[in-house]
Design a protein around this motif. Structure first.
Motif, mmCIF file in Angstrom:
data_model
loop_
_atom_site.group_PDB
_atom_site.id
_atom_site.type_symbol
_atom_site.label_atom_id
_atom_site.label_comp_id
_atom_site.label_asym_id
_atom_site.label_seq_id
_atom_site.Cartn_x
_atom_site.Cartn_y
_atom_site.Cartn_z
ATOM 1 N N GLY A 1 0.769 -1.231 0.000
ATOM 2 C CA GLY A 1 0.000 0.000 0.000
ATOM 3 C C GLY A 1 0.801 1.282 0.000
ATOM 4 O O GLY A 1 0.236 2.361 -0.191
ATOM 5 N N THR A 2 2.119 1.206 0.190
ATOM 6 C CA THR A 2 2.922 2.424 0.266
ATOM 7 C C THR A 2 2.860 3.198 -1.043
ATOM 8 O O THR A 2 3.200 2.676 -2.103
ATOM 9 N N GLY A 3 2.410 4.440 -0.970
ATOM 10 C CA GLY A 3 2.335 5.281 -2.152
ATOM 11 C C GLY A 3 1.182 4.967 -3.084
ATOM 12 O O GLY A 3 1.021 5.621 -4.121
ATOM 13 N N LEU A 4 0.369 3.990 -2.749
ATOM 14 C CA LEU A 4 -0.708 3.556 -3.638
ATOM 15 C C LEU A 4 -1.764 4.641 -3.786
ATOM 16 O O LEU A 4 -2.194 5.251 -2.808
ATOM 17 N N LEU B 1 -3.548 0.166 4.195
ATOM 18 C CA LEU B 1 -4.184 0.636 2.962
ATOM 19 C C LEU B 1 -4.558 2.113 3.115
ATOM 20 O O LEU B 1 -5.288 2.480 4.038
ATOM 21 N N PRO B 2 -4.073 2.981 2.221
ATOM 22 C CA PRO B 2 -4.371 4.416 2.349
ATOM 23 C C PRO B 2 -5.872 4.702 2.296
ATOM 24 O O PRO B 2 -6.605 4.115 1.490
ATOM 25 N N GLY B 3 -6.309 5.628 3.128
ATOM 26 C CA GLY B 3 -7.710 6.010 3.125
ATOM 27 C C GLY B 3 -8.151 6.565 1.785
ATOM 28 O O GLY B 3 -9.312 6.418 1.387
ATOM 29 N N GLN B 4 -7.227 7.203 1.062
ATOM 30 C CA GLN B 4 -7.571 7.751 -0.256
ATOM 31 C C GLN B 4 -8.031 6.659 -1.202
ATOM 32 O O GLN B 4 -8.963 6.864 -1.997
ATOM 33 N N VAL B 5 -7.404 5.491 -1.125
ATOM 34 C CA VAL B 5 -7.791 4.369 -1.985
ATOM 35 C C VAL B 5 -9.173 3.856 -1.594
ATOM 36 O O VAL B 5 -10.019 3.571 -2.453
ATOM 37 N N VAL B 6 -9.422 3.745 -0.308
ATOM 38 C CA VAL B 6 -10.738 3.296 0.170
ATOM 39 C C VAL B 6 -11.827 4.255 -0.299
ATOM 40 O O VAL B 6 -12.892 3.837 -0.782
ATOM 41 N N ARG B 7 -11.552 5.548 -0.180
ATOM 42 C CA ARG B 7 -12.542 6.536 -0.630
ATOM 43 C C ARG B 7 -12.778 6.428 -2.133
ATOM 44 O O ARG B 7 -13.920 6.533 -2.613
ATOM 45 N N ALA B 8 -11.711 6.228 -2.897
ATOM 46 C CA ALA B 8 -11.844 6.137 -4.350
ATOM 47 C C ALA B 8 -12.690 4.941 -4.757
ATOM 48 O O ALA B 8 -13.501 5.030 -5.691
ATOM 49 N N GLY C 1 -5.256 -2.765 7.498
ATOM 50 C CA GLY C 1 -3.946 -2.633 8.123
ATOM 51 C C GLY C 1 -3.893 -1.639 9.265
ATOM 52 O O GLY C 1 -4.902 -1.277 9.876
ATOM 53 N N ARG C 2 -2.666 -1.160 9.519
ATOM 54 C CA ARG C 2 -2.384 -0.298 10.660
ATOM 55 C C ARG C 2 -1.962 1.096 10.209
ATOM 56 O O ARG C 2 -1.347 1.263 9.160
ATOM 57 N N GLN C 3 -2.228 2.072 11.053
ATOM 58 C CA GLN C 3 -1.867 3.444 10.728
ATOM 59 C C GLN C 3 -0.351 3.590 10.598
ATOM 60 O O GLN C 3 0.128 4.358 9.754
ATOM 61 N N GLU C 4 0.411 2.884 11.426
ATOM 62 C CA GLU C 4 1.866 3.036 11.367
ATOM 63 C C GLU C 4 2.444 2.566 10.042
ATOM 64 O O GLU C 4 3.571 2.922 9.689
ATOM 65 N N TYR C 5 1.678 1.788 9.274
ATOM 66 C CA TYR C 5 2.124 1.353 7.955
ATOM 67 C C TYR C 5 1.316 2.022 6.843
ATOM 68 O O TYR C 5 1.271 1.529 5.716
ATOM 69 N N GLY C 6 0.682 3.135 7.159
ATOM 70 C CA GLY C 6 -0.035 3.890 6.137
ATOM 71 C C GLY C 6 -1.517 3.592 6.054
ATOM 72 O O GLY C 6 -2.207 4.139 5.192
ATOM 73 N N ALA D 1 -7.240 4.787 6.844
ATOM 74 C CA ALA D 1 -8.678 4.844 6.549
ATOM 75 C C ALA D 1 -9.471 4.955 7.848
ATOM 76 O O ALA D 1 -9.142 4.348 8.866
ATOM 77 N N THR D 2 -10.541 5.738 7.793
ATOM 78 C CA THR D 2 -11.421 5.924 8.944
ATOM 79 C C THR D 2 -12.761 5.235 8.682
ATOM 80 O O THR D 2 -13.049 4.814 7.556
ATOM 81 N N VAL D 3 -13.573 5.166 9.701
ATOM 82 C CA VAL D 3 -14.917 4.624 9.526
ATOM 83 C C VAL D 3 -15.678 5.450 8.499
ATOM 84 O O VAL D 3 -16.411 4.912 7.659
ATOM 85 N N GLY D 4 -15.477 6.761 8.523
ATOM 86 C CA GLY D 4 -16.123 7.626 7.555
ATOM 87 C C GLY D 4 -15.692 7.330 6.125
ATOM 88 O O GLY D 4 -16.508 7.394 5.190
#
Length: 310
Positions: free
Chosen positions: A134-137, A157-164, A181-186, A189-192
């Protein structure tokens, strides 16, 4: 920890490509694996490999691709553009697996990507897309009429990808797997961020949803319990995350789940009592509560971790 490469993908056996090799009788009957041997190879080496593959393997016969090591995967984004550039030739391409690397080659949280949107816009008939790392994804919202399966394996997994994904129009998508995944690894993503996915407006055909390997499993359960998309699922996968009895209580207090064929709660932090309660609450549903995880205690503090991290 991922210890072995895919031996099959999209229903086809995986065949590593080597320049000059004798092609199988039917080049369309395999998933071609493209990878360089040296994890510190110059990026041009992978570009040359793809160019030679395009010359030696008939484009119309390329049905599935598995991309392995491309050289310095830990700090050089996977060159998706090389695949997009071949779209006019690979007219039969239906399945792509990006970054099929094992832990010894590169830890999952170190795998480096860029924007993968071009694969979807460049291949409108693509049916299966798997991405590891997920880094930079990045992914932009798209409309894609053919995609049936989308899978993200990630330590974060970046929240931006989840939103997309939630903002995309994917009318044929039947299966969506997100290892949050975990925040420390990028994995920020939030519940929102999950809201549009759980609403399911752009995912009318979705039947299998995985919100797995999640650090925010407990806070997510109230949203999942009320999610419109859950009512049409056959499989709900909540495995590998930091799910506790509190999260299970919220899940079971929501809409009925008896329509599910399978509920995966494996490799979570449910107590024995909670695991028994989950099974009893859903007769006729295959409820997987295997491999319960143990809380880590250090200096009097309790720690829980997702199954897949670094």
């Amino acid at each position: 920890m991922i210890r072995s490469h895919a031996s099959s993908f999209a229903g086809l056996p995986v065949l590593p490509y080597t320049p000059g090799m004798a092609l199988p009788e039917d080049p369309a009957a395999v998933a071609w694996r493209l990878a360089v041997e040296d994890f510190e190879a110059d990026p041009e080496e992978f570009a040359e490999l793809v160019a030679t593959f395009r010359k030696e393997v008939p484009g119309a016969a390329v049905r599935a691709l598995v991309v392995g090591e491309w050289g310095c995967a830990y700090d050089s984004p996977l060159p998706v553009g090389l695949l997009v550039d071949a779209a006019a030739e690979w007219t039969g391409l239906r399945a792509v697996f990006l970054a099929d690397l094992v832990s010894e080659e590169c830890e999952i949280s170190w795998l480096t990507h860029g924007d993968i949107t071009g694969l979807l816009t460049g291949y409108p008939t693509l049916e299966v897309l798997w991405v590891r790392g997920g880094t930079g994804l990045r992914l932009e919202p798209v409309r894609h009429a053919g995609l049936r399966e989308l899978r993200f394996e990630s330590g974060g997994l970046p929240g931006q990808v989840v939103r997309a994904v939630g903002e995309s129009d994917l009318p044929a998508l039947e299966r969506l797997d997100c290892w949050l995944g975990r925040q420390e690894y990028g994995g920020d993503a939030t519940v929102g961020d999950l809201g549009p996915v759980l609403a399911g407006a752009g995912l009318p055909a979705l039947r299998h949803l995985a919100l797995a390997n999640s650090e925010i499993a407990d806070p997510t359960m109230s949203a999942v319990a009320a999610a419109p998309v859950v009512g049409r699922l056959t499989v709900l996968d909540l495995s590998m995350g930091v799910l506790t009895d509190e999260g299970l209580d919220a899940l079971l207090a929501g809409q009925p789940l008896t329509h599910l064929r399978r509920l995966d709660l494996s490799r979570t932090y449910l107590s024995d009592e909670a695991r028994q309660r989950a099974v009893a609450a859903l007769p006729g549903v295959e409820v997987d509560v295997s491999e319960p995880q143990s809380v880590h205690v250090y200096n009097g503090r309790e720690f829980r971790f997702t199954a897949v991290g670094e």
